[in-house]
Design a protein around this motif. Sequence first.
Motif, PDB file in Angstrom:
ATOM      1  N   THR A 598       0.853  -1.188   0.000  1.00 16.22           N
ATOM      2  CA  THR A 598       0.000   0.000   0.000  1.00 16.22           C
ATOM      3  C   THR A 598       0.886   1.234   0.000  1.00 16.22           C
ATOM      4  N   LEU A 599       0.722   2.092  -1.026  1.00 19.92           N
ATOM      5  CA  LEU A 599       1.526   3.311  -1.163  1.00 19.92           C
ATOM      6  C   LEU A 599       0.604   4.515  -1.305  1.00 19.92           C
ATOM      7  N   PRO A 600       0.961   5.641  -0.654  1.00 24.64           N
ATOM      8  CA  PRO A 600       0.145   6.857  -0.836  1.00 24.64           C
ATOM      9  C   PRO A 600       0.406   7.480  -2.210  1.00 24.64           C
ATOM     10  N   ARG A 601      -0.614   8.141  -2.749  1.00 22.98           N
ATOM     11  CA  ARG A 601      -0.440   8.794  -4.049  1.00 22.98           C
ATOM     12  C   ARG A 601       0.420  10.050  -3.918  1.00 22.98           C
ATOM     13  N   ASN A 602       0.197  10.836  -2.843  1.00 21.79           N
ATOM     14  CA  ASN A 602       0.938  12.077  -2.671  1.00 21.79           C
ATOM     15  C   ASN A 602       2.283  11.808  -2.016  1.00 21.79           C
ATOM     16  N   PRO A 603       3.263  12.676  -2.262  1.00 15.75           N
ATOM     17  CA  PRO A 603       4.592  12.436  -1.688  1.00 15.75           C
ATOM     18  C   PRO A 603       4.591  12.633  -0.176  1.00 15.75           C
ATOM     19  N   ILE A 604       5.303  11.766   0.542  1.00 21.36           N
ATOM     20  CA  ILE A 604       5.454  11.852   1.997  1.00 21.36           C
ATOM     21  C   ILE A 604       6.940  11.881   2.307  1.00 21.36           C
ATOM     22  N   ILE A 605       7.341  12.915   3.058  1.00 15.17           N
ATOM     23  CA  ILE A 605       8.759  13.048   3.375  1.00 15.17           C
ATOM     24  C   ILE A 605       9.094  12.065   4.489  1.00 15.17           C
TER      25      ILE A 605
END
Length: 607
Positions: A598-605
């Motif tokens: 599961t990966l988020p669509r928006n970038p996460i630092i």
Amino acid sequence: MNTKVRNSWSISIKLWLAMTLLTLAVLGGLGLTITWLFGDFYLQQKLDSLKTEATEISTQLAAIPSWSERLSLLATFKLTSGTQLVLLDPQGNILVIAGSSSHTPQVLQGGIGRDLGGLIGGWSRNLRPSDFFTDQDLALVLSGQTIRINASQVNSGGQTMLLAATPVGSKPVQGVVLLGSSPIPIQESIATFRWLILYASLIAVFLATVVSLIFARQVTRPLALMQRGATRMANGDFLPIQGVTSQDEIGELAESLNSMGESLKNHMEWLSQEKNLLQGIVESISDAVIMLNCDGLILYANDSAKALWQENETDLQERKTQIVNFLQTITQNTDQIENYATITLGIQILQVVMAPMAETERIRGHVAVLRDVTASLRAEKARREFLASVTHELRTPLHLIQGYLEAIQDDVIPEHQQGEHIELVLEEAKRLARLVKDLQDINWLERGQSMQRVSIELEGFMSDLEQRFQGRAQELGINLEISQGSGEIFADPDRLLQVFINLLDNAMSHTRCGKTVRVFLEEEVNQVRFAVQDEGEGIPKEALPYIFDRFFRVNKARCRKDGGMGLGLAIVRQIVEAHGGLIKVESDMGIGTIFWITLPRNPIISC
């Protein structure tokens, strides 16, 4: 526990009663003493007066030789009011009777037993001289003595008379002057005096009661104020005592109580601050702190300690009982000032340090500090296993390379076979290179190196993935099915590709010919779920918790043959977590395995 029974009488009532009883006792005793002393004094004074008067009369009568002249002289005498005179001859016969009821002397013949009632009149109508003046008294007077008599009636009680008898002349005695007086006026005066004393005592008691009650209230009012103030202080209210303005010892006591209250208030505030500070320190530390009394019962436990036995409802009592029993066992060891031990609760390992709370002569209890060393022990164990695994993985190819090269150098291997062995050496060198690269990747990811995230079109990414692995799938006779995606995702393309390369490589390595390997995805608004599914032999359930650990291999013999070193899935997990995603695995023996990413669509630092 003994219960004290409080006296319902206040101090003011006690003081009032004490003063009232003291007044009663003093006045009553004084009145009784005065009436007794005065009564006796008046009687003695009356007897002395009768004696003096009788002596004067006898002296005057003795100076006259003739009885006729003596009787004439008696008529001129003025006796004291209430006094009767009786003149007796030496044989005790009454010669003359004179008194308040007989203004002229009357001459009688007869003895002492004759009736005097009609002569004495109303004062003592029924009295007889024989009842008061006896033959013994007559004998004493005839011997020349002057006597005083407080006489009672001999034959019948209830009547008394005061008598004084003196002789007339001497050697021989020519007669006896007998003066008598009733004590009734004196007794009436004494009774009147007693009533006056009683009335005065009652008035004095009443005044003393009022004054003592006012005085008691005045004295006890400051005491009541101080008592209420002390009660407030005992309940934690340290307001000063108001209303006590006297400058005596009570005022000094009130000032001392106010000073003590101020000192207690400051001390309690200081203790409260110290308690809050200590409690804040104890509550803020991550270690569990438990305080036990001398009987082994829990007096205090911070939040970290409570968390040890509140992980779930079923283990609540069991874990708490286990911890308390363990601590009670340690407290029995009195040989050391501090005790160190280790307790295991399931997979959790706790290091226990216990110290006694000692007072002057005895141990009040114990303080135990429990530190969770599970993570540190596991980290140490993982470090040792990591070093052992790296050493093992490096030792095997190095020994093969060293052995083949030494054999070629020593011409042990024939020249026409050296090319084949050089290929083996090159293969082992490539294995070492891959191992070093994987270790570098793990180190790079663990140090938190930032990903080069860009926008990735899912359709193009999935198509590229199919082109990369379709050829190998055909060589292995495996059906490869990769779904097409849409939209985009922000991720590092190289690292994301590395994830699917490792997963697909493992899936194809564990899937037999004719079976299928699938890659599909489920798109949501904020995240994308990828799945890599195979139809291999599956993973045992006991191995699933460790599948992402470094150097972990389910089948070590097969992995050695295929060149696996157990680092691929560890790298996959770190790459997914670095993107802010989540990976999990599901597997059934004989059916296959599926990895969910599961990966988020928006970038996460990432941190």
